[in-house]
Design a protein around this motif. Structure first.
Motif, PDB file in Angstrom:
ATOM      1  N   ARG A   1      -3.963   7.097   4.667  1.00 29.92           N
ATOM      2  CA  ARG A   1      -4.915   6.091   5.147  1.00 29.92           C
ATOM      3  C   ARG A   1      -6.319   6.669   5.111  1.00 29.92           C
ATOM      4  O   ARG A   1      -6.582   7.731   5.669  1.00 29.92           O
TER       5      ARG A   1
ATOM      6  N   SER B   1      -5.634   1.877   3.108  1.00 31.07           N
ATOM      7  CA  SER B   1      -4.519   2.775   2.818  1.00 31.07           C
ATOM      8  C   SER B   1      -4.107   2.656   1.356  1.00 31.07           C
ATOM      9  O   SER B   1      -4.262   1.598   0.729  1.00 31.07           O
TER      10      SER B   1
ATOM     11  N   GLY C   1      -1.088  -0.910  -1.091  1.00 31.88           N
ATOM     12  CA  GLY C   1      -1.989  -0.599   0.009  1.00 31.88           C
ATOM     13  C   GLY C   1      -2.783  -1.813   0.444  1.00 31.88           C
ATOM     14  O   GLY C   1      -2.666  -2.908  -0.123  1.00 31.88           O
TER      15      GLY C   1
END
Length: 326
Positions: free
Chosen positions: A249, A254, A273
């Protein structure tokens, strides 16, 4: 059985010599008993995923060779404090794996030095409940190779660091190593020249004389070391198929990277992500497919990568490091 004490400490050559002598043994030959040591190195089992077994940062920092052997079992760390032994002979009985046949004379040699070892499980030796030796076998064409380690004065701190890796980093179809409680033989007996005494005792209990190896076999071993045991294709590319995953992250979102790897080459790539992107990351995924799963190949493929286009708000150097970590 004839004894050969090998002088070189190069792991690729030592494993190549062992294979060469195994292949050259014929029905009329005496068996061979080899004693050999390696410089600091990691030796992975035939069916293991190399990347899963090693601490790649430590390996790269120390310049430690990683070599795949021809037998199964788990990864081991070698240094000059580790004495390796190999039995090469025609197979006996019904051709099944028989560890006791070879470990019994090893125990006899240790007993000569005042160390009481016993066979534990199928293929280990223990002293006072602590492992001092592990073995592996190969049966092929009516011949057997049994080889093993004897921990004489191994650097355990380096061993732990060399073999340590995050167990969640890989989802592997390979064989995971078992971390056992281990001990050096030097912990049970005080000798200034313990390595030499142990070698002499092993030759007495395991062989009837010394072996002379023809120069042409030594040349074959060197050629095999170069073509096989020093090659990336054997040491890394022969790994079972596995899935590599890294997730991190960042302040801007992330990133979850997943790579399918077969024979050491990336065959599939997915990037997930909650990041924002000005371009389709499929282009990045396609750049990764077909690459060797190693930092150098990745670095070349990503040398001009437009990181901020794919990951809005990212630090390009940090993003590059994320993709290039082994």
């Amino acid at each position: 059985m004839r004894a050969l004490v090998v002088d070189t400490m190069e792991p690729a050559y030592n494993l190549a010599l062992e294979e060469t002598l195994f292949d050259a043994l014929d029905r009329q030959d005496d068996g061979l008993f080899l004693l050999w040591r390696n410089a600091p190195s990691i030796i992975v089992g035939r069916h293991q995923c190399t990347g899963e077994e090693i601490n790649a940062d430590f390996v790269r920092r120390r310049g430690i060779p990683v070599v795949r052997r021809n037998t199964g079992g788990g990864a081991v760390y070698h240094d000059p404090g580790n004495l390796n032994f190999s039995f090469i002979e025609r197979a006996h009985g019904d051709g099944r794996v028989d560890f006791a046949r070879y470990l019994t004379p090893i125990c006899a040699a240790l007993r000569m030095l005042g160390v009481e070892a016993r066979i534990s499980g199928r293929n280990d030796l223990e002293v006072m409940g602590r492992k001092i030796s592990g073995s592996a076998q190969r049966l092929q064409n009516g011949k057997v190779l049994h080889h093993g380690t004897l921990l004489v004065n191994l650097n355990f701190a380096d061993m732990v660091e060399a073999l340590h890796v995050d167990p969640e980093k890989y989802l592997s179809k390979g064989v995971a190593s078992v971390r056992a409680r281990v001990a050096n033989i030097a912990e049970f007996i005080s000798r200034d020249d313990l390595m030499d005494e142990l070698r002499a005792a092993l030759v007495r209990t395991c062989a009837d004389g010394r072996a002379d190896i023809p120069p042409e076999l030594l040349q074959q071993a060197e050629a095999l070391a170069e073509s096989k045991y020093r090659s990336w294709e054997w040491n890394y590319g022969a790994s079972p198929a596995f899935t590599f995953r890294r997730k991190e992250r960042f302040p801007w979102g992330s990133v979850d990277l997943r790579l399918d790897v077969r024979k050491g080459v990336v065959t599939g790539a997915r990037i997930h992500g909650d990041f924002f992107s000005a371009a389709d990351v499929t282009e990045l995924e396609q750049r990764l497919i077909g690459l060797r799963h190693e930092p150098a190949a990745m670095a070349e493929a990503l040398r001009d990568a437009p990181w901020t286009t794919w990951f809005s708000g990212c630090d390009p150097e940090r993003m590059r490091d994320f993709f290039l970590q082994p």
